[in-house]
Design a protein around this motif. Structure first.
Motif, short mmCIF file in Angstrom:
data_model
loop_
_atom_site.label_atom_id
_atom_site.label_comp_id
_atom_site.label_asym_id
_atom_site.label_seq_id
_atom_site.Cartn_x
_atom_site.Cartn_y
_atom_site.Cartn_z
N VAL A 1 -2.01 0.98 -4.60
CA VAL A 1 -0.72 -0.07 -4.30
C VAL A 1 0.10 -0.18 -5.43
CG1 VAL A 1 -2.42 -1.55 -2.98
CG2 VAL A 1 -2.41 -1.92 -5.39
N PHE B 1 1.53 4.18 3.25
CA PHE B 1 0.53 3.78 4.24
C PHE B 1 0.74 4.36 5.48
CE2 PHE B 1 -0.50 0.74 7.53
CZ PHE B 1 -1.99 0.57 7.22
N ILE C 1 -8.58 -1.13 -6.49
CA ILE C 1 -8.18 -0.33 -5.16
C ILE C 1 -7.99 0.86 -5.24
CG2 ILE C 1 -6.17 -0.40 -3.62
CD1 ILE C 1 -5.66 -3.55 -4.27
N ILE D 1 0.89 -1.20 -0.03
CA ILE D 1 -0.13 -0.11 -0.29
C ILE D 1 0.90 1.27 0.05
CG2 ILE D 1 -1.83 1.12 1.41
CD1 ILE D 1 -2.59 -1.44 2.35
N VAL E 1 -8.34 -3.35 1.51
CA VAL E 1 -7.53 -3.75 0.37
C VAL E 1 -7.52 -5.33 0.29
CG1 VAL E 1 -5.12 -4.00 -0.45
CG2 VAL E 1 -6.19 -1.68 0.46
N VAL F 1 -6.53 4.99 -1.39
CA VAL F 1 -5.24 4.55 -1.28
C VAL F 1 -4.90 3.96 -2.82
CG1 VAL F 1 -4.98 4.19 1.13
CG2 VAL F 1 -5.97 2.50 -0.19
N GLU G 1 1.99 -3.60 5.59
CA GLU G 1 0.96 -3.37 4.62
C GLU G 1 1.23 -4.04 3.14
OE1 GLU G 1 4.05 0.11 4.56
OE2 GLU G 1 3.25 -1.49 6.02
#
Length: 341
Positions: free
Chosen positions: A304, A224, A288, A221, A243, A302, A263
């Motif tokens: 990734v 994070f 995501i 992530i 997630v 967020v 994460e």
């Protein structure tokens, strides 16, 4: 259905045990009255009243309910044998309770051995009453002799049923505890995904399988720490769950999703070549990115970064993971929010 019923019995075991004792004494009160053993009928009436008060005042699972019940059964059994001259085999109750109290009381109770020792003393005392035929109401011995075999058999059946009931609850609770321990050892408790230890285990176990293509992807992530610093760690936990849910829900049944640590997540895709894996991972990355995590009236978004590597032999899976990790950090250094192959 059966497991739910056993789970209910397990949670309510103390209350149900009190009900069982009440029913036994209530039934014995009537039985001994009609047989003509008035002292034993009166003794059972007293015990019935005792359990009625306990059941009415019962609020929650407390140890003292079992302790009081345990010593009531021991004392009742000893007194009943004195009334009957040791003919009714109430020693069965005592022997059954000596073993049952160990289950009915929680493991933290260090007094259980002392309680069992008291039960042994009661059992020995009842044995000597039986051998010496001690009776405080000798005028009732003719009636006692007429029904001692039937009453003894009844007491044996009650004891066997109680031990059968308790032993099955014990095994159910042990199996449930073992299943919970197994789950906790193999899963990440926050997200419900498999953990790193379990993944390493299955990969080591499957090394001998003839897997001619597979892909391993590592998700991280982006930024994070900023999520935790801005919204708090509980919001960070909500993001991790969101997630992980997207990764887990969007894959083939044969794929394995793992909480790798912090994460980071790992997705193991057996029988998946680079092209198919890249398309799937890109789809997940976009999902995501477009997902909104709502927490405490705040909307959190967020992204990734994903590193992936395709392998052809499971014996080299550690190398495949390292390559995926290297590509992940390449993506981190070059813009984030991407899939690197």
């Amino acid at each position: 259905m059966c497991e739910k019923f056993l789970d209910y019995l397990s949670k309510k075991k103390t209350w149900i045990f009190l009900i069982m004792c009440f029913m036994v004494h209530a039934g014995n009160s009537v039985l001994f009255f009609f047989v003509g053993l008035v002292p034993l009928s009166m003794l059972n009436i007293l015990s019935t009243v005792f359990y009625s008060i306990v059941i009415v005042s019962y609020k929650e699972e407390k140890d003292f309910y079992i302790i009081f019940t345990y010593f009531e059964i021991l004392t009742f059994s000893l007194t009943s044998e004195l009334f009957s001259g040791g003919s009714f085999f109430y020693i069965f109750y005592v022997v059954g309770m000596i073993s049952s109290v160990y289950y009915l009381l929680p493991p933290k109770r260090r007094m259980k051995q002392i309680f069992q020792g008291c039960g042994i003393i009661y059992a020995i005392a009842i044995y000597f009453i039986h051998i010496k035929q001690i009776c405080i109401f000798p005028e009732y011995l003719p009636v006692t002799d007429e029904c001692k075999q039937e009453i003894g058999l009844l007491n044996l059946c009650i004891t066997l049923f109680t031990m059968f009931y308790i032993s099955n609850l014990y095994f159910f609770e042990m199996n449930a505890a073992n299943e919970k321990l197994t789950y906790c050892s193999d899963h990440d408790l926050m997200t419900g995904l498999f953990n790193r230890r379990f993944f390493e285990h299955i990969m080591q176990r499957n090394k001998t399988e003839n897997e001619n293509k597979y892909t391993i992807a590592i998700f991280d992530i982006d930024d994070f720490k900023k999520v935790n610093d801005t919204y708090g760690h509980q919001a960070g936990d909500a993001v991790l769950k969101a997630v992980s849910s997207i990764i887990e829900e969007s894959y083939d049944n044969e794929f394995v999703t793992v909480r790798w640590g912090g994460e980071e997540f790992v997705l193991y895709m057996p029988q998946t070549d680079e092209i198919r894996a890249y398309e799937h991972l890109t789809y997940l990355r976009k999902r995501i990115e477009n997902n909104i995590v709502e927490f405490d009236n705040q909307k959190i978004k967020v992204t990734v970064t994903v590193g992936m590597c395709t392998g052809t032999n499971l014996t080299d899976y550690e190398l495949v993971i390292r390559n995926a990790d290297d590509r992940l950090y390449y993506g981190k250094r070059n813009g984030k929010n991407c899939v690197v192959k």
